[in-house]
Write a protein that holds these residues in place. Structure first.
Motif, short mmCIF file in Angstrom:
data_model
loop_
_atom_site.label_atom_id
_atom_site.label_comp_id
_atom_site.label_asym_id
_atom_site.label_seq_id
_atom_site.Cartn_x
_atom_site.Cartn_y
_atom_site.Cartn_z
N SER A 106 0.79 -1.24 0.00
CA SER A 106 0.00 0.00 0.00
C SER A 106 0.82 1.28 0.00
O SER A 106 0.25 2.37 0.03
CB SER A 106 -0.93 0.01 1.23
OG SER A 106 -0.17 -0.01 2.42
N GLY A 107 2.15 1.16 -0.01
CA GLY A 107 2.98 2.36 0.00
C GLY A 107 2.80 3.20 1.24
O GLY A 107 2.83 4.43 1.20
N ASP A 108 2.61 2.53 2.39
CA ASP A 108 2.31 3.24 3.63
C ASP A 108 3.51 4.05 4.14
O ASP A 108 4.57 3.49 4.41
CB ASP A 108 1.89 2.23 4.70
CG ASP A 108 1.52 2.92 5.99
OD1 ASP A 108 0.48 3.60 6.02
OD2 ASP A 108 2.28 2.80 6.98
N PRO A 109 3.36 5.37 4.33
CA PRO A 109 4.47 6.21 4.78
C PRO A 109 4.97 5.87 6.19
O PRO A 109 6.17 5.97 6.47
CB PRO A 109 3.89 7.63 4.74
CG PRO A 109 2.76 7.55 3.77
CD PRO A 109 2.19 6.18 3.97
N LYS A 110 4.07 5.45 7.07
CA LYS A 110 4.50 5.11 8.42
C LYS A 110 5.39 3.88 8.42
O LYS A 110 6.35 3.78 9.20
CB LYS A 110 3.28 4.89 9.32
CG LYS A 110 2.49 6.15 9.60
CD LYS A 110 1.39 5.90 10.60
CE LYS A 110 0.59 7.18 10.86
NZ LYS A 110 1.41 8.27 11.40
N ALA A 111 5.09 2.94 7.55
CA ALA A 111 5.94 1.76 7.42
C ALA A 111 7.30 2.16 6.87
O ALA A 111 8.34 1.60 7.25
CB ALA A 111 5.28 0.72 6.52
N MET A 112 7.33 3.17 6.00
CA MET A 112 8.60 3.66 5.48
C MET A 112 9.43 4.28 6.60
O MET A 112 10.65 4.08 6.67
CB MET A 112 8.35 4.70 4.38
CG MET A 112 7.68 4.14 3.14
SD MET A 112 7.26 5.47 1.97
CE MET A 112 6.30 4.55 0.75
N THR A 113 8.78 5.02 7.47
CA THR A 113 9.49 5.60 8.60
C THR A 113 10.07 4.51 9.49
O THR A 113 11.20 4.61 9.98
CB THR A 113 8.55 6.50 9.42
OG1 THR A 113 8.14 7.61 8.62
CG2 THR A 113 9.24 7.02 10.67
N MET A 114 9.30 3.45 9.69
CA MET A 114 9.80 2.33 10.47
C MET A 114 11.04 1.72 9.82
O MET A 114 12.03 1.40 10.50
CB MET A 114 8.70 1.27 10.62
CG MET A 114 9.17 -0.01 11.32
SD MET A 114 9.70 0.30 13.04
CE MET A 114 8.10 0.52 13.82
N LEU A 115 11.02 1.57 8.52
CA LEU A 115 12.18 1.01 7.82
C LEU A 115 13.38 1.93 7.95
O LEU A 115 14.53 1.47 8.09
CB LEU A 115 11.83 0.80 6.35
CG LEU A 115 10.81 -0.32 6.08
CD1 LEU A 115 10.34 -0.28 4.63
CD2 LEU A 115 11.41 -1.69 6.41
N GLY A 116 13.13 3.23 7.95
CA GLY A 116 14.22 4.17 8.16
C GLY A 116 14.80 4.04 9.56
O GLY A 116 16.02 4.06 9.75
N GLU A 117 13.92 3.87 10.52
CA GLU A 117 14.36 3.70 11.91
C GLU A 117 15.22 2.45 12.07
O GLU A 117 16.27 2.48 12.71
CB GLU A 117 13.11 3.59 12.80
CG GLU A 117 13.39 3.51 14.29
CD GLU A 117 13.64 4.87 14.91
OE1 GLU A 117 13.91 4.91 16.11
OE2 GLU A 117 13.55 5.88 14.19
N LEU A 118 14.77 1.37 11.50
CA LEU A 118 15.51 0.11 11.61
C LEU A 118 16.87 0.22 10.91
O LEU A 118 17.88 -0.28 11.42
CB LEU A 118 14.68 -1.03 11.01
CG LEU A 118 13.36 -1.34 11.72
CD1 LEU A 118 12.53 -2.32 10.90
CD2 LEU A 118 13.61 -1.90 13.12
N SER A 119 16.90 0.87 9.76
CA SER A 119 18.15 1.03 9.03
C SER A 119 19.11 1.96 9.75
O SER A 119 20.32 1.72 9.79
CB SER A 119 17.87 1.58 7.62
OG SER A 119 17.09 0.68 6.86
N ALA A 120 18.59 3.02 10.33
CA ALA A 120 19.43 4.00 11.00
C ALA A 120 20.05 3.46 12.27
O ALA A 120 21.14 3.88 12.68
CB ALA A 120 18.62 5.26 11.32
#
Length: 356
Positions: A106-120
């Motif tokens: 669904s291209g969910d932005p909150k999930a993208m933020t989570m992926l950024g958090e995990l990567s960072a």
């Protein structure tokens, strides 16, 4: 030591402003009279560069980089709840897999933020600042205020790309407009700084108020200082004390010390020496040298204080002294102790400091 520490100079500069404006708070009605230095050195938690205003000034607020926490997903979004739930339980790989699926589906932005958090933060996957910044940007472009905030912090720290304070300011403004208190707090610091944005103490105070009203303790403490001195807002001691109380309840150590002093002197609030001492003792046990020094003065100077209380007071004096918070008047008073009581105070300090 994370890369955000590169901008810790903001804390020291911002702290210098609070140290100037907080001096009135630091005066305690004790015998011998308390020194006139600030009651506590602010420890704001922003990831921005702030300097002392030309006319006057959080900590920040904070100064160590602002905390990076991904907010709980909307309750009406069970799929994202699964992602966040896994994250909260420390199941980072699961959170990553679920977030990836959510983005693909669904291209969910909150999930993208989570992926950024995990990567960072190298949670469940290898740390990759560039990838984290990419995820945060996609989330920010999708309208997620947390993604905007996290990307702003990365731009300020120069993580995942070059330092870009102008872009950071724009991102913080967008995130703050969407109601993010961390963004409002850090944007306030930029207005205080006067480098990336024109210095505007009134706008700084407005943003601090937004963050303070949302429960940010660093903002509450900083705004309390503004009201105490009339910086960017009308001077209002009672409002200042209420903010100190709120920040103190949130375990902001600097606010605990300042609020204790207000309680002890009855400044802007009913006088309550017992509550003041309890707060000073709490902050002292959290290794605040200023609290330790103030507590020592209170315990030693109390009329008719029992010997055990006086010894405890000198113990805290010695502990504060090891952290650079010396007090010649307490040194002189301690020199009049009996050898036995002097030894007890030293033994108490050594035990606290875990020194044999």
């Amino acid at each position: 030591m994370t890369p955000e520490m590169k901008i810790l100079r903001s804390i020291a500069i911002l702290a210098s402003f609070l140290m100037l404006t907080a001096s009135a708070m630091a005066q305690m009605s004790l015998t011998p009279p308390a020194a006139s230095e600030p009651a506590s050195k602010p420890k704001p938690k922003p990831a921005t560069t702030a300097k002392k205003p030309a006319a006057a000034k959080p900590v920040m607020p904070a100064a160590a980089p602002a905390a990076t926490a991904t907010p709980a997903p909307a309750p009406d979004d069970p799929n994202v709840d699964l992602v966040y739930g896994a994250y909260q339980r420390g199941q980072y790989k699961t959170a990553y897999d679920l977030a990836i699926k959510r983005v693909q589906d669904s291209g969910d932005p909150k999930a993208m933020t989570m992926l950024g958090e995990l990567s960072a933060n190298a949670q469940g996957i290898k740390r990759d600042d560039a990838k984290a910044a990419e995820w945060y940007k996609r989330a920010a472009d999708g309208g997620d205020r947390e993604g905007m905030f996290e990307l702003a912090m990365m731009r300020l720290a120069g993580r995942g790309g070059p330092v870009d304070r102008e872009e950071a300011a724009r991102l913080l403004a967008s995130s703050a407009k969407l109601g993010n208190p961390k963004a409002a707090y850090n944007l306030a610091l930029l207005y205080l700084d006067g480098q990336t944005l024109p210095q505007d103490l009134r706008r700084c105070a407005e943003l601090l108020r937004l963050a303070a009203d949302a429960g940010n303790p660093e903002a509450q403490y900083a705004l309390a200082t503004f009201y105490k001195e009339g910086t960017g807002v009308p001077k209002d001691v009672e409002k200042s004390v209420r903010l100190l109380q709120a920040a103190s309840l949130a375990d902001n150590i600097d606010a605990e010390v300042e609020y204790a002093i207000a309680l002890y002197n009855g400044t802007g609030t009913p006088k309550n020496e017992a509550a003041a001492i309890a707060l000073l003792r709490k902050a002292a046990k959290q290794n605040s040298p200023i609290a330790q020094n103030r507590l020592a003065r209170v315990l030693v100077s109390a009329p008719g204080a029992p010997v055990d209380q006086v010894i405890e007071g000198f113990k805290w004096h010695l502990v504060a002294k090891t952290a650079g918070k010396g007090d010649p008047e307490l040194d002189e008073a301690m020199s009049k102790l009996s050898p036995e009581d002097h030894a007890k105070a030293e033994a108490g300090a050594r035990k606290w400091l875990n020194v044999k």
